[in-house]
Design a protein around this motif. Structure first.
Motif, short mmCIF file in Angstrom:
data_model
loop_
_atom_site.label_atom_id
_atom_site.label_comp_id
_atom_site.label_asym_id
_atom_site.label_seq_id
_atom_site.Cartn_x
_atom_site.Cartn_y
_atom_site.Cartn_z
N ASP A 174 -3.92 5.14 5.01
CA ASP A 174 -3.14 5.48 3.74
C ASP A 174 -3.27 4.15 2.87
OD1 ASP A 174 -1.80 6.70 2.15
OD2 ASP A 174 -0.02 6.86 3.41
N ALA A 175 -4.10 4.49 1.75
CA ALA A 175 -4.44 3.35 0.71
C ALA A 175 -3.71 3.65 -0.61
CB ALA A 175 -5.81 3.42 0.65
N SER A 176 -2.69 4.61 -0.83
CA SER A 176 -1.82 4.60 -2.11
C SER A 176 -0.36 4.56 -1.53
CB SER A 176 -2.24 5.78 -2.54
OG SER A 176 -1.69 7.04 -1.87
N GLY A 205 -7.39 8.92 8.72
CA GLY A 205 -5.86 8.93 8.31
C GLY A 205 -5.33 7.53 7.66
N LYS A 235 -3.43 9.82 -1.64
CA LYS A 235 -3.85 10.17 -0.43
C LYS A 235 -3.64 11.79 -0.33
CE LYS A 235 -3.41 10.28 4.61
NZ LYS A 235 -2.54 10.16 5.77
N VAL A 236 -2.43 12.10 -0.60
CA VAL A 236 -2.01 13.68 -0.64
C VAL A 236 -2.08 13.97 -2.16
CG1 VAL A 236 -0.33 15.33 -0.29
CG2 VAL A 236 -0.67 13.68 1.39
N VAL A 254 -9.12 15.34 13.08
CA VAL A 254 -10.15 14.99 12.17
C VAL A 254 -9.68 14.94 10.70
CG1 VAL A 254 -12.27 16.07 11.10
CG2 VAL A 254 -11.89 16.39 13.71
N VAL A 280 -3.39 -1.77 3.33
CA VAL A 280 -3.48 -0.35 3.72
C VAL A 280 -2.60 0.03 4.84
CG1 VAL A 280 -5.70 -0.04 2.57
CG2 VAL A 280 -5.63 -0.42 5.00
N ILE A 314 -14.98 12.00 6.20
CA ILE A 314 -14.01 12.62 7.21
C ILE A 314 -14.39 12.20 8.58
CG2 ILE A 314 -13.58 15.07 8.34
CD1 ILE A 314 -14.26 16.16 5.30
N LEU A 370 -2.84 4.90 10.92
CA LEU A 370 -1.96 5.64 11.76
C LEU A 370 -1.14 5.00 12.85
CD1 LEU A 370 -3.89 8.96 12.01
CD2 LEU A 370 -2.22 8.46 10.26
N GLN A 421 4.75 10.18 9.16
CA GLN A 421 3.95 9.27 9.86
C GLN A 421 4.27 7.85 8.97
OE1 GLN A 421 1.00 8.69 7.51
NE2 GLN A 421 0.63 6.50 8.42
N ARG A 469 -7.44 3.18 -6.43
CA ARG A 469 -7.23 3.99 -5.17
C ARG A 469 -6.56 5.41 -5.51
NH1 ARG A 469 -3.58 -0.25 -1.63
NH2 ARG A 469 -5.23 -1.67 -1.15
N PRO A 470 -7.08 6.40 -4.88
CA PRO A 470 -6.52 7.82 -5.13
C PRO A 470 -5.55 8.15 -4.06
CG PRO A 470 -8.47 7.58 -3.41
CD PRO A 470 -8.29 6.39 -4.09
N ASP A 509 2.19 14.55 9.58
CA ASP A 509 1.10 13.74 8.40
C ASP A 509 0.66 15.00 7.70
OD1 ASP A 509 0.15 11.92 6.68
OD2 ASP A 509 -1.42 11.46 8.28
N SER A 510 0.24 14.73 6.33
CA SER A 510 -0.36 15.98 5.75
C SER A 510 -1.93 15.62 5.61
CB SER A 510 0.02 15.78 4.33
OG SER A 510 1.36 16.25 4.07
#
Lengths: 252, 252
Positions: A116-118, A114, B197-198, A109, A127, A101, A130, A46, B194-195, A159-160
């Protein structure tokens, strides 16, 4: 029907992807070593789809709504991030400090809708959302690959994600094209009216998880995987959406 | 660290398993063609473990409790089957006509507490419970393989389960041994707090899903799969339980 053996191969030396990059060309070029043949399935992370589609957002440019500010206080998250989560979501499913969530507008869900901030690149304020429409992107990539090399491929964007009752993430298909995302094995009940225990298999999700095993978790730079040997095109079942519709959801 | 390529190979011509069969010997014998080497992961379908452990129950010999009779009426299921579901479960999580989702005594949340009522062999009155203690069975198989061939293997018992928000089943690890079931990738928050994500990857579950792709769904007779090339023994992380503890559960 089910294959006896599959190979799951990550493309090496994949370049850093920037907005506007022609992913189809880059993937085709990098897949020469492994080769692309009828029945191969390309699984694409992703993150590089989102980067190519310029789904970056700059948190410092977001004006959080009152609703976002309230939810940010409850969850101890940045109001700007929460604003983006709300914009990307159809519904907040659960929240607690440190966790939101959400049901994404496309039905998934997942934590933070979804977002992504890292390790997304750019600045610390950026950030990554998706992809806009993963199924559409898969169909477009399928067309591009078909035009370029003529092979009948399957495409998955994976995506994980976390799960309700299991620790650890597993990879799911955000979108797919070219093969049945679900294997419909439902049969009539047997003489004893017993239903088959396993009736519909989340094929695209299992393929996404298999690919995840060689993609690594970000820093390895292996966002694209070729799965050889599965050849799901033998299955004559319709492609179906994997996201469970709300009227089937017992867990809200 | 993450491998670039893995192979997922189902053992062919696997015999029908009966109570008391020596599974370790049967698997060793059948795996000669593929070979068993350090780092290989054996994934074994729950059904043959349950059969070898004689987890059959005869519904005609079950006396359903009042509670089972009530729940059977609400769910339109056999009172005897519901009695077994209750015996196998710590909690009924959700139910509706045709469906009982239970938290199994070992923590898995799944339909019918994992009781298999189709194609289990024996008579139409027989069902098959999950193995008594899948992690223990994995450790015992690991020891037997180690004694017999000296290789450092990973073992997984897998099963296909439904999910809260996704259509279709995917395979999970009911038990594992010899390698980390979870990959703990959690890191300190970055400068921006920031943590990642995975953070924790459900490695055993992703391997279980990869194996499922070549196991097929029952009639193919391919319950045992060898995954080559993953070699998860490089990861120096503790083995952890994959089942999410109740205090982390937001979905009851």
């Amino acid at each position: 029907m089910t294959p006896r053996k599959i190979e799951v191969i990550a493309l090496d030396d994949f370049p850093f992807i920037s907005p506007g990059d022609d992913l189809a060309s880059i993937i085709l070029e990098r897949s020469h070593a492994a080769g692309l043949h009828d029945g191969d399935i390309l699984v694409i992370a992703q993150k590089i789809i989102s980067k190519a589609e310029n789904r970056y957002r700059n948190l410092s440019e977001i004006n959080p709504s009152t609703e976002a500010i309230k939810l940010a206080a409850k969850t101890e998250k940045s109001p700007s991030l929460v604003e983006l989560i709300l914009q990307e979501s159809a519904e907040i499913v659960r929240h607690r400090p440190g966790l939101i969530i959400a049901r994404h507008r496309l039905g998934y869900v997942l934590a933070n809708a979804g977002i992504d901030a890292s390790n997304v690149g750019r600045t610390r304020e950026h950030v990554l959302l998706l992809p806009e429409d993963p199924n559409k992107t898969c169909r477009e990539l399928l067309q591009a690959f078909s035009n370029a090399c003529g092979a009948s491929l399957g495409i998955i964007i994976n995506d994980s994600v976390g799960r309700a009752w299991r620790r650890g993430t597993t990879s799911i298909a955000l979108g797919s094209a070219g093969f049945p995302a679900l294997l419909d094995l439902r049969e009539d009940p047997d003489l004893d009216r017993r239903p088959l225990k396993v009736s519909m298999v989340g094929l695209a999700d299992e393929l996404a998880s298999a690919a995840s095993l060689v993609q690594g978790q970000g820093n390895e730079g292996r966002p694209v995987v070729i799965i050889k040997g599965y050849d799901p095109f033998n299955f004559e079942v319709p492609e179906t959406e994997l996201t469970r519709p709300e009227n089937e959801d017992l867990f809200r």
